[in-house]
Design an enzyme around this catalytic site. Structure first.
Site, PDB file in Angstrom:
ATOM      1  CE  LYS A  22      -1.873   2.668   3.081  1.00 39.93           C
ATOM      2  NZ  LYS A  22      -2.017   4.021   2.504  1.00 39.93           N
TER       3      LYS A  22
ATOM      4  CD  GLU B  65      13.132   3.569   8.316  1.00 38.97           C
ATOM      5  OE1 GLU B  65      13.060   4.343   9.293  1.00 38.97           O
ATOM      6  OE2 GLU B  65      13.104   3.927   7.139  1.00 38.97           O
TER       7      GLU B  65
ATOM      8  CB  CYS C 199      12.611   8.485   9.171  1.00 43.31           C
ATOM      9  SG  CYS C 199      13.355   7.486   7.885  1.00 43.31           S
TER      10      CYS C 199
ATOM     11  CD  GLU D 278      10.248  11.575  12.552  1.00 48.73           C
ATOM     12  OE1 GLU D 278       9.230  10.920  12.814  1.00 48.73           O
ATOM     13  OE2 GLU D 278      11.167  11.148  11.839  1.00 48.73           O
TER      14      GLU D 278
END
Lengths: 487, 289
Positions: free
Chosen positions: A194, A268, A302, A399
Site C-alpha cells: 500500500k 522502520e 526519518c 520528530e
C-alpha cells in the site's frame, strides 16, 4: 586550507532564470484502479481519493481507496502467485525479473522523476539524482541475491516467508517501494503493497513496469488508499510478514496487532537524529552536511539530522556560516532544476510543522529563517533554524519531519554523546571531526543504526538501514536486509 | 560416655540476585518450592514488582561497562562461569535431580551440558562480529562498515521444565554479546537458578550483568514487559502470557523473541539466540585525499 566566505547577501539573492523540467514526459491518467493479479482492476469499494500537487494544490488524479474486499482479493492473488509460480521459480529466474524491472526503471527514469516531483513536491534534482537511480539500484542489487541466498549467512537453505504485507510512507514513494519490494521478491515472497495516501502515482507506474516486465500476475499487488486500507493490509490473516515504514505511533499499533499471531514484523519508524560537530570539524563540509542533513527532501526524512549538536567553542563561528549558506537555498517550483527546497507534501504535514515550530518559539527557543519568497499557492515552509534550544523543548524531542533545525551546544565529547542519545529514537546520527580516534569513539557510543561521519544522508542498496530503540527493528538493504524476508 | 548429638545441617537460604548482591525480596515474601515428587525443598524469595524495577536499574547501570569491555574479556569471564560451575557439579546435580525427577546419570549429563554451553558461548564472544559484521560495497567513495552491537537490557523469561540447562541456554547468548539481563527463573523450579547466581557472583561477571528473580511469573512478567528501560524480551518461558506480554512490549517497541520449539540438548545452537538481541550499526566515512 582556504575556506569559502559567503558574506552577507547585500545585493539580494542571485537571480536565476527559471529552468523547469518538462512536464510533458508524464501522462497522468485522470483515474487509477487497483493493481491486483497483474491487472488494473476496478475497486469494489466506491471510495476514491484525490492526490494533489502540493506545489499548487491542483488535483493530479483520482485513485481507488481499496476496501477490505479489495485487500482480500489482493492477498488471494498474492497467495496463489506465491504457491503456484513464484516460490517454485529458480532463484536465477526470479533474479532476471528483478534485473528487467531495474532496467525499465532506468529507461523510464525521467518520467518517474517528474511524476514523483509532481505528486510529492520534492525538487526534481533530488528525484532525478537520488530517488529514481537509487530505486533502480535496489532492484539491480537484490536481483543478484535471488540465486545466492544460501551464501547470505542465514543458514544453508533459507526459505521465503510467503505473502508479505508492506505499507510505505510518502517521503520517498518510489524509493521506499523499491526498498520493500526488491528484497521481498528476491527472497521468493509475493507482495501486497500500500503506497501512501498522498503519493500513490509512482507506485501505479511501477505496476505498469511489472506488466512490462511480464512479472507473473499476483507477485506484486498494489492497493491504494488511506489509513483504513493500511489497517486492512497489515491485519490481513494471509500476511505472513508485515513490513512498515512510517511513524512510531503507527508502528506501535501494528506491533500490538501482530502480537501473538506469530507473524514476522519489521518496522522502520521515526527519528530525531543528532548531528555532532566538534570544534576541529572541516567547517565547509560540516556546513554542507548540516544543510543536507536537515533540508534534503524538505526535512521529510526519518533519518534527518534534526538536532545540531555543536561544540560550544565553535558555535559562534559556525552559526553565521550556516545562516549564510541557508540564505542561498532556493525554495520554489519542484520541477525547476535549480530548486533546493520544494513543497511540503500535504496540508496536514504543514500544519504539524507549524504547530511544532510555534511550540519551539513559545518554549523560549529563537527561530531564524532567511528572507525567502513563499509561492502563493501550495504548501511551503521556509528553512528554519532554532537556537537556544533546551533538551526539554518539544522541538528537541519530537520528530518535526520538516525543514526545521534545532541547535544545541555541548562542551565535552561525553556530553555530546549523552545529549545525542537522550531520545527514545535511534535511527541516525552524524559526527564531524578531523580526528579519527574521536570520530570512532563517538560513533561507537551513539545508539543509532546509521552513523554518518563527515558526511550525511548517504544511502546505498548494499548498506543496511534501520533503527535502534523506538526507531523500529530490522534492517533494509545489504546482506542484513535479507533476514527480514527469509525464514 | 554420652552419645554425640547428631549434627544439625546448615540449610541454605535462597535469595534473589540483583546488582551482584543477594537480597531477599523487598516485599519480605517467600514461597515454598517442592521437588517434582512434591517434597518440600526450600522457601524461595518471592520477588515483587519493585524487585523487577530494581533489577532493571541494576542491569541498565551495568550495560555501558559490560558492552564496553572487549569481546575477548567477556569470553574469558563466560569461560570462568563454566569453571565455577564445574566446582559445584554435585550441588547442581542434586538440585536438577530434585527439580526434574531424574536420576544421577541424567542429571550429570544435564549439568555437563550446561557447563559446556558457557564454554560454547565464551568462544562466540569474539567471533560474532566476524560473522554478522563486515564492509559493504557501496557505490561511492565511502568506507561503509556494519557491526553488531548489543541491544541493551534484555528481560529473559527462562523456560519451564529445564531449570538449569534451559536457563543457561537462554541467559548465556544474551550476555555473551554485551547485553545485560533480568531473568525470571522457572517459577516451579527456581533453586538451580539461585545456585547458578552464586556461581556467577564468583566468576568476575560484573554486578548487574545478570540479575535473577524468583517468584510468580504472572506477577513479575507484566511489569518487566512494560518497563520502558527494557529494550528486548526473550519470551521463551512465557507460556499463556506470551500474547499479552508481546502486546505490552509494543508500547516501547521492544525486540521480542517469541517462544518456539527448543532442543536444549543441541550442543551447537548457533547464532539464533544471539541475533534477536543485536542491533546492526552501519558507519559511513568518505575516502579521499
Amino acid at each position: 586550507m582556504t575556506t569559502l566566505e559567503y558574506g552577507p547577501l547585500d545585493d539580494g539573492p542571485l537571480e536565476y532564470a527559471p529552468a523547469p523540467e518538462a512536464r510533458s514526459i508524464v501522462a497522468i491518467r485522470p483515474s487509477y484502479d487497483l493493481f491486483i493479479d497483474g491487472e488494473f482492476t476496478e475497486a469494489k469499494s466506491e471510495e476514491r481519493i484525490v492526490t494533489v500537487n502540493p506545489a499548487d494544490e491542483q488535483p493530479l488524479a483520482e485513485v481507488a481507496a481499496a476496501g477490505e474486499a479489495d485487500v482480500d482479493r489482493a492477498f488471494t492473488a498474492a497467495r496463489r502467485a506465491y504457491e503456484g509460480v513464484w516460490s517454485r521459480l529458480p532463484g536465477a529466474e526470479r533474479g532476471k525479473y528483478l534485473f528487467r524491472i531495474a532496467r525499465i526503471i532506468q529507461e523510464r527514469a525521467r518520467e518517474l522523476a517528474v511524476l514523483e516531483s509532481l505528486d510529492n513536491g520534492k525538487p526534481i534534482k533530488e528525484t532525478r539524482d537520488v530517488d529514481v537511480p537509487l530505486a533502480a539500484a535496489h532492484f539491480f542489487y537484490h536481483a543478484g541475491w535471488a540465486d545466492k541466498l544460501a551464501h547470505a549467512g542465514l543458514g544453508p537453505s533459507p526459505r521465503p516467508l510467503g505473502v508479505v504485507a508492506q505499507v510505505i510512507p510518502w517521503n520517498f514513494p518510489l524509493l521506499m517501494l523499491a526498498w520493500k519490494i526488491a528484497p521481498a521478491l528476491a527472497c521468493g515472497n509475493t507482495v501486497v503493497l500500500k503506497p501512501a495516501e498522498t503519493t500513490p502515482l509512482t507506485a501505479l507506474v511501477f505496476a505498469e513496469i511489472c506488466q512490462e516486465a511480464d512479472l507473473p500476475p499476483g507477485v506484486v499487488n498494489i492497493v491504494t488508499g488511506a489509513g483504513d486500507t493500511g489497517r486492512a493490509v497489515v491485519a490481513h490473516p494471509e500476511a505472513d510478514k508485515i513490513a512498515f515504514t512510517g511513524s512510531t505511533e503507527v508502528g506501535r499499533e501494528i506491533a500490538r496487532a501482530v502480537a501473538g499471531t506469530g507473524r514476522r514484523l519489521t518496522l522502520e519508524l521515526g527519528g530525531k537524529g543528532a548531528n555532532i560537530v566538534y570544534d576541529d570539524a572541516p567547517l565547509d563540509q560540516a556546513v554542507e552536511g548540516i544543510v543536507t542533513g536537515i533540508f534534503f527532501n524538505q526535512g521529510h526524512v526519518c533519518c534527518a539530522g534534526s538536532r545540531l549538536l555543536v561544540q560550544e567553542s565553535l558555535a559562534e563561528e559556525l552559526l553565521p556560516r550556516l545562516r549564510a549558506r541557508i540564505e542561498r537555498l532556493r525554495l520554489g517550483d519542484p520541477l525547476d532544476k535549480n530548486t533546493d527546497i520544494g513543497a511540503i507534501n500535504s496540508a496536514a504535514q504543514l500544519a504539524r510543522i507549524r504547530e511544532l515550530a510555534e511550540a519551539g518559539a513559545n518554549e523560549g527557543a529563537e527561530p531564524w529563517s532567511p528572507a525567502c519568497a513563499i509561492p502563493e499557492r501550495g504548501y511551503w515552509y521556509p528553512p528554519t533554524v532554532f537556537t537556544g534550544v533546551a533538551q526539554s523543548h518539544r522541538i528537541a524531542r519530537e520528530e518535526i519531519f520538516g525543514p526545521v533545525l534545532s541547535v544545541l551546544t555541548f562542551r565535552t565529547p561525553e556530553e555530546a554523546v549523552t545529549k545525542a542519545n537522550n531520545t527514545p529514537y535511534g535511527l541516525s546520527a552524524g559526527v564531524w571531526t578531523e580526528k579519527g580516534s574521536r570520530m570512532l569513539w563517538t560513533a561507537a557510543r551513539l545508539r543509532a543504526g546509521v552513523v554518518w561521519c563527515n558526511t550525511f544522508n548517504q544511502f546505498d542498496p548494499a548498506s543496511p538501514f534501520g533503527g535502534y530503540k523506538e526507531s523500529g527493528y530490522g534492517r533494509e538493504g545489504g546482506r542484513h536486509g535479507l533476514e527480514a524476508y527469509l525464514g | 560416655m554420652a552419645d554425640t548429638p547428631a549434627r544439625i545441617a546448615v540449610r541454605r537460604t535462597y535469595k534473589l540476585y540483583i546488582g551482584g548482591a543477594f537480597p531477599r525480596s523487598e516485599s519480605g515474601r517467600s514461597y515454598p518450592v517442592t521437588s517434582s515428587r512434591g517434597t518440600h525443598l526450600a522457601n524461595a524469595a518471592r520477588a515483587s514488582r519493585k524487585d523487577v524495577r530494581d533489577a532493571v536499574v541494576a542491569a541498565r547501570k551495568a550495560f555501558p561497562g559490560w558492552s564496553g569491555r572487549t569481546a575477548y574479556n567477556r569470553g574469558q569471564i563466560l569461560y570462568r562461569v563454566a569453571e565455577m560451575m564445574e566446582g559445584r557439579r554435585a550441588q547442581f546435580a542434586a538440585e536438577v535431580m530434585a527439580a526434574e525427577g531424574i536420576g544421577r546419570p541424567r542429571a550429570d549429563a544435564v549439568v555437563s551440558a550446561a557447563i559446556d554451553r558457557w564454554v560454547y558461548y565464551a568462544g562466540w564472544a569474539d567471533k560474532i562480529t566476524h560473522v554478522l559484521g563486515g564492509a559493504n560495497p557501496v557505490s561511492g567513495p565511502y568506507l561503509n562498515l556494519s557491526e553488531p552491537e548489543p541491544t541493551g537490557v534484555v528481560g529473559v523469561l527462562a523456560p519451564a521444565g529445564s531449570p538449569l540447562l534451559g536457563l543457561v541456554s537462554v541467559l548465556a547468548p544474551v550476555i555473551t554479546t554485551g547485553n545485560t539481563a533480568v531473568v525470571l527463573a522457572d517459577e516451579h523450579a527456581p533453586l538451580p537458578a539461585i545456585t547458578l547466581a552464586e556461581a556467577l557472583a564468583t566468576s568476575d561477571l560484573p554486578p548487574g550483568v545478570a540479575n535473577i528473580l524468583t517468584g510468580h511469573l504472572t506477577e513479575l512478567a507484566p511489569p518487566l514487559a512494560a518497563h520502558a528501560d527494557v529494550n528486548a524480551l526473550d519470551l521463551t518461558g512465557a507460556g499463556d502470557l506470551s500474547r499479552a506480554l508481546e502486546e505490552s512490549a509494543a508500547g516501547t517497541l521492544k525486540r521480542v523473541l517469541r517462544p518456539g520449539p527448543a532442543d536444549w540438548t543441541d550442543p551447537d545452537p548457533g547464532t539464533a539466540r544471539m541475533r534477536p538481541f543485536l542491533e546492526i550499526k552501519t558507519v559511513w566515512h568518505p575516502t579521499g585525499t
